[in-house]
Enzyme design. Structure first.
Site, mmCIF file in Angstrom:
data_model
loop_
_atom_site.group_PDB
_atom_site.id
_atom_site.type_symbol
_atom_site.label_atom_id
_atom_site.label_comp_id
_atom_site.label_asym_id
_atom_site.label_seq_id
_atom_site.Cartn_x
_atom_site.Cartn_y
_atom_site.Cartn_z
ATOM 1 C CG HIS A 1 9.264 7.393 -25.823
ATOM 2 N ND1 HIS A 1 7.957 7.616 -25.417
ATOM 3 C CD2 HIS A 1 9.567 8.420 -26.644
ATOM 4 C CE1 HIS A 1 7.502 8.721 -25.972
ATOM 5 N NE2 HIS A 1 8.463 9.236 -26.722
ATOM 6 C CB SER B 1 6.155 11.106 -28.432
ATOM 7 O OG SER B 1 6.973 11.706 -27.463
#
Length: 663
Positions: A637, A524
């Site tokens: 994610h 990320s």
């Protein structure tokens, strides 16, 4: 028996504990244990701790969670997907089978008792015209047919917030609050309309529900969450907070005179520290207790094995004179107390990760969950100013079989005078006089925190023979408001320098690190920073970028948070200053990359969409750089933390393979 090193799939054998809930006797408690069932699925079950013994209360290959004991201590309500969809279930604590209370088409979650034990409040996704009395749960075949039909239909989009990494593409359903009457067995919707309503608490007299929502006309363009009360007999809704902000985890005081909650006013956008608020309902006043604390409330710790929700506060004491909650500080989280004048004191704070707790008003005692770098997590009992007692011993067999590396704390001052905290793991079988390769890990967020918790990926890399360095550069939580805000508008600036100076400090302090064999990885924001690092220095010989950001220009329009996060973190939206966003983009500097780069990304990642990885891969490949791209089907994610177990194993295997090849 000699202990072995950590292996890639060891996380699949862990028992992860969460959500402790005191029983009415103030001694027993219920909790959730989550394990991995097979290569594709998790399962979670409810356990009871009774007289120093643990017993399993729910069984089967499904997920049971959110246990709540009735006020009279005779029944347990929980949510379970045993019927195929999450629904509300009830069981007697005297024994017998669980009874299914709801059969809503899209499920029901998060049950909570009224104070008199006659009503169960819960949440459910509903369409505006849904009749909850006639709804039934779809069969597996009906679900599959509906999903297949949906895939053939075009998606009509007319909102900014039309997708999220957690839910995927949104539909017209919204979260509503409902009540189940245990005597009549009737379900009554308490809220309705196109806005999400998030249940928080019910008043002591049972007449008022507390919830958060954004009921404004321009809700689609805002991130505010206001605090409301709903008077059940009249359905009157009253807004509680006066200032704009986001308020959550709210709770009535024991008499119903006050409401306590977490929240903040977005003064520093996403880097704003969470505050603790008190609302006096009689005098209609609002007080911020934490305005002088400079500490992050709640749990900002990053890990890769923590599953299941847990209470982090605020929780009232029995006489309305104090509040209990978890707070994040200098690489650790602890259990804290504040009186109504804002006097803050720790109940328990050590080099550990306190991830949830339950408070019993009769005994003034706490059950809290705690993890350390060498323990995935257990439950402990403590009273204020009392000694801590360990209650569970989860993963005992696993911990007796493996050697875990104990982190060594490092602290240094940057060239511009900022204190930085970090940790170093020595490799498995460490021997003095031998040189070892190093892997620098960079956390995501960026407003999060590495610290004193169990982290399988870090332990695995140490087991594979690497020195593992992980730090909290500026932008991280745990070090006050100025520190967490310091990377906004400066991505790749002083945050990058903090990381490079951390490596310099480690090389100077530990002679066993081989500076010719160093790698870097992160996910990320940590993936962005990995991309930035390899495009701005050649000191690393291998890199693995995970669920990363490479181009802020396209991120603005493709991420589920891009339309506000870009402005929050860089100060500009796409059309306001595209040149500046391009300057912040690692893709701009792709021609400088000489480090062999492995790109890992989930196909269904809507937070940092896979097009970010595609752009980076194609550009580097076109430039004839050494690069490889691994796409994980169906993964969003959260792949590294709660993704499909087999894909999590594959991800770790690829990381180890790449570093083994190049380091």
């Amino acid at each position: 028996m000699s202990k072995r090193s950590v292996q890639v799939d060891d996380f699949t054998s862990l028992q992860v504990l969460s959500d402790p809930q005191f029983a009415m006797n103030g001694q027993d408690f219920f909790y959730v244990s989550t394990t991995i069932k097979d290569k594709k699925n998790y399962e979670s079950h409810i356990y009871r701790y009774n007289q120093q013994k643990q017993s399993q209360w729910t069984y089967g290959h499904h997920q049971d969670s959110h246990p709540r004991v009735s006020p009279d201590g005779t029944r347990l309500v929980f949510q379970s997907n045993r019927s195929g969809t999450n629904q509300i279930w009830l069981m007697s604590l005297l024994g017998g089978e669980a009874e299914q209370l709801t059969t809503l088409t899209h499920g029901a979650t998060n049950p909570e008792w009224s104070k008199d034990g006659k009503t169960i409040f819960f949440s459910a996704l509903l369409d505006n015209d849904d009749d909850v009395q006639s709804q039934r749960e779809l069969t597996k075949e009906e679900k599959e047919k509906k999903q297949n039909e949906k895939k053939k239909q075009p998606l009509i989009v007319n909102r900014l917030k039309y997708k999220s990494d957690a839910r995927g593409f949104h539909d017209d359903k919204s979260m509503q609050i409902l009540a189940y009457d245990l005597q009549t067995k009737q379900i009554t919707p308490l809220t309705c309309g196109g806005h999400h309503h998030y249940f928080q608490d019910v008043s002591p007299d049972g007449n008022t529900v507390l919830f958060t929502a954004n009921l404004n006309e321009n809700e689609d363009e805002e991130l505010y969450l206001d605090l409301y009360t709903l008077h059940i007999p009249t359905r009157k809704i009253t807004k509680i907070n006066q200032q704009k902000g986001s308020f959550y985890q709210a709770a009535f005081s024991p008499t119903g005179k006050y409401i306590a909650c977490f929240g903040h006013d977005f003064k520093y956008m996403g880097a704003t520290l969470t505050d603790l608020y008190i609302f006096d309902l009689n005098n209609q006043t609002e007080t911020c207790l934490s305005y002088q604390w400079d500490i992050q409330l709640g749990d900002a710790m990053i890990g890769d094995t923590r599953l299941g929700a847990s209470q982090t506060g605020p929780v009232w004491n029995k006489d309305e004179t104090a509040l209990y909650f978890i707070a994040t500080d200098h690489g650790a989280t602890g259990l804290y107390k504040s009186d109504l004048n804002g006097h803050l004191e720790p109940i328990y704070h050590n080099h550990s990760h306190v991830f949830g707790f339950s408070y019993d008003s009769k005994s003034d005692a706490f059950i809290f969950g705690m993890s350390t770098p060498t323990d995935p997590g257990n439950f402990y009992y403590i009273k204020e100013n009392g000694k801590m007692k360990q209650l569970t011993d989860a993963n005992k067999d696993y911990l007796n079989r493996v050697t875990l590396s104990e982190p060594e704390e490092i602290q240094f001052t940057t060239s511009d005078g900022w204190p930085i905290q970090g940790w170093l793991l020595r490799p498995y079988g460490f021997k003095e006089g031998k040189k070892y390769p190093l892997v620098l890990e960079v956390h995501g967020g960026p407003h999060a925190m590495y610290g004193q918790t169990y982290f399988h990926e870090l332990q695995l890399l140490a087991a594979k023979g690497y020195v593992v360095l992980y730090t909290n550069p500026r932008g991280s939580h745990g070090y006050g408001q100025k520190f967490v805000d310091a990377c906004r508008g400066d991505y790749g600036g002083k945050d990058y320098r903090d990381l490079m100076e951390a490596v310099d400090y480690a090389l100077k302090s530990y002679s066993f690190i081989d500076e010719t064999r160093m790698g870097v990885t992160g996910g990320s924001y940590g993936g962005f920073m990995t991309n930035w690092i390899v495009s701005h220095t050649n000191r690393f010989k291998a890199a693995v970028t995970q669920r990363s950001i490479s181009n802020w220009l396209s991120f603005y329009g493709v991420s589920d948070i891009g339309f506000f996060f870009t402005k929050w973190e860089h100060g500009y939206n796409l059309l306001e200053n595209p040149e500046k966003l391009w300057d912040f983009s690692p893709l701009k500097y792709a021609k400088n990359v000489e480090t062999p780069l492995l790109i890992l990304h989930g196909e269904q990642d809507l937070r940092c969409p896979i097009e970010q990885a595609e752009q980076l891969f194609i550009t580097l490949k076109h430039l004839k750089k050494e690069v490889e791209f691994v796409r994980f089907p169906g993964a969003n994610h959260e792949l590294s933390r709660s993704g499909e177990p087999q894909l999590r194993i594959e991800r770790l295997n690829h990381i180890c393979r790449w570093f083994e090849k190049h380091l």
